[in-house]
Scaffold this active site. Sequence first.
Site, mmCIF file in Angstrom:
data_model
loop_
_atom_site.group_PDB
_atom_site.id
_atom_site.type_symbol
_atom_site.label_atom_id
_atom_site.label_comp_id
_atom_site.label_asym_id
_atom_site.label_seq_id
_atom_site.Cartn_x
_atom_site.Cartn_y
_atom_site.Cartn_z
ATOM 1 N N SER A 223 27.189 20.531 -0.600
ATOM 2 C CA SER A 223 27.326 20.893 -2.009
ATOM 3 C C SER A 223 25.956 21.158 -2.622
ATOM 4 C CB SER A 223 28.021 19.763 -2.769
ATOM 5 O OG SER A 223 27.936 19.987 -4.163
ATOM 6 N N GLY A 225 25.829 21.768 -5.964
ATOM 7 C CA GLY A 225 26.092 21.578 -7.385
ATOM 8 C C GLY A 225 26.461 22.872 -8.072
ATOM 9 N N ALA A 226 25.774 23.182 -9.160
ATOM 10 C CA ALA A 226 26.073 24.382 -9.936
ATOM 11 C C ALA A 226 25.771 25.674 -9.177
ATOM 12 C CB ALA A 226 25.282 24.357 -11.241
ATOM 13 N N GLY A 228 26.702 26.243 -6.031
ATOM 14 C CA GLY A 228 27.751 26.552 -5.068
ATOM 15 C C GLY A 228 27.773 25.588 -3.900
ATOM 16 N N GLY A 256 32.758 16.705 -6.301
ATOM 17 C CA GLY A 256 32.555 16.744 -4.852
ATOM 18 C C GLY A 256 33.792 16.319 -4.079
ATOM 19 N N ASP A 257 34.555 15.399 -4.648
ATOM 20 C CA ASP A 257 35.798 14.948 -4.006
ATOM 21 C C ASP A 257 36.836 16.071 -3.987
ATOM 22 O OD1 ASP A 257 34.470 12.486 -4.020
ATOM 23 O OD2 ASP A 257 35.352 11.943 -5.952
#
Length: 303
Positions: A223, A225-226, A228, A256-257
Amino acid sequence: MSRIVTVTPNPALDLTLEVERLGVGAVNIAGASRFESGGKGANVARMLAHLGTAGSAAAVVALPADGADSWIASFPREVELVVVRVAGSLRANVAITAADGETTKVNMRGGPLSPADADALLAAVAAAARGAAWVVVGGSLPIGMEPAWIGRVANAARAAGAKIAIDCTGEALEAAVVARVDLIKPNEEEASHLVGFPVNDRPSAERAASLLIERGVGAVLLSLGASGAIYRAAESDTALYMPTPRAKVRSTVGAGDVLLAALLFTLSSGGSSADALSSAVGWAAAKVEQPGTTMPTKPLRGA
């Protein structure tokens, strides 16, 4: 789709507070608040139930007697819940979300868990894993649970015919790499710790994923985050990348889950890796527009 079993060794009651702006050292007034059953594995199960049908997800949770009733009361009934009673008290996590979406979290450590408790949790996972496509271990390990438990649960899942995915932190995540699990889901900070160099953009994330594949991990969902996420499987020579659709951030808790749940759901339903990553990023983007652990009703699309 085949059943997916989630494992939460260190559940919590999550308190989410919404403020206009967080003032450190000042009195803050919450405009909204909510208590919910928490833990990364529990959140994955919650999203899987939303995506699938009855019986598509099961959650194995190590719950202390003190606080268990409150946790169970706020957990979705459509998820098969396997409770392993352990000693200690249920921990609490606090997330304070400002109007601009910035989230400050304070998490208790949880535990202690005795070796007997850890063995009981492992036995419950082994039983639940029979006939499942995946076993997903999510979140931190409580005090008293050794990181080597990750290798033991990986062996138990494989013995039952299931693949094993790990979304943990620190030494537990390192143990997952050593155990050569089928999938890990680090964020940028966690990936940086694993590979020994900063992971903060697409090129560094792809390099990190390649290195982790070389170490024997079956697949990496990383991940950003913002920015992608990337997905790299051992059978592929290149990593897939998907940017995050524009979203109005309300809370990043559980994003994230949702990312992991949507990816595994699509893969387990016969979808391609590209379709799985696209779905995962779209659902995760939709999640940040929701408060607390509220699941989104549809994915976001487009840049």
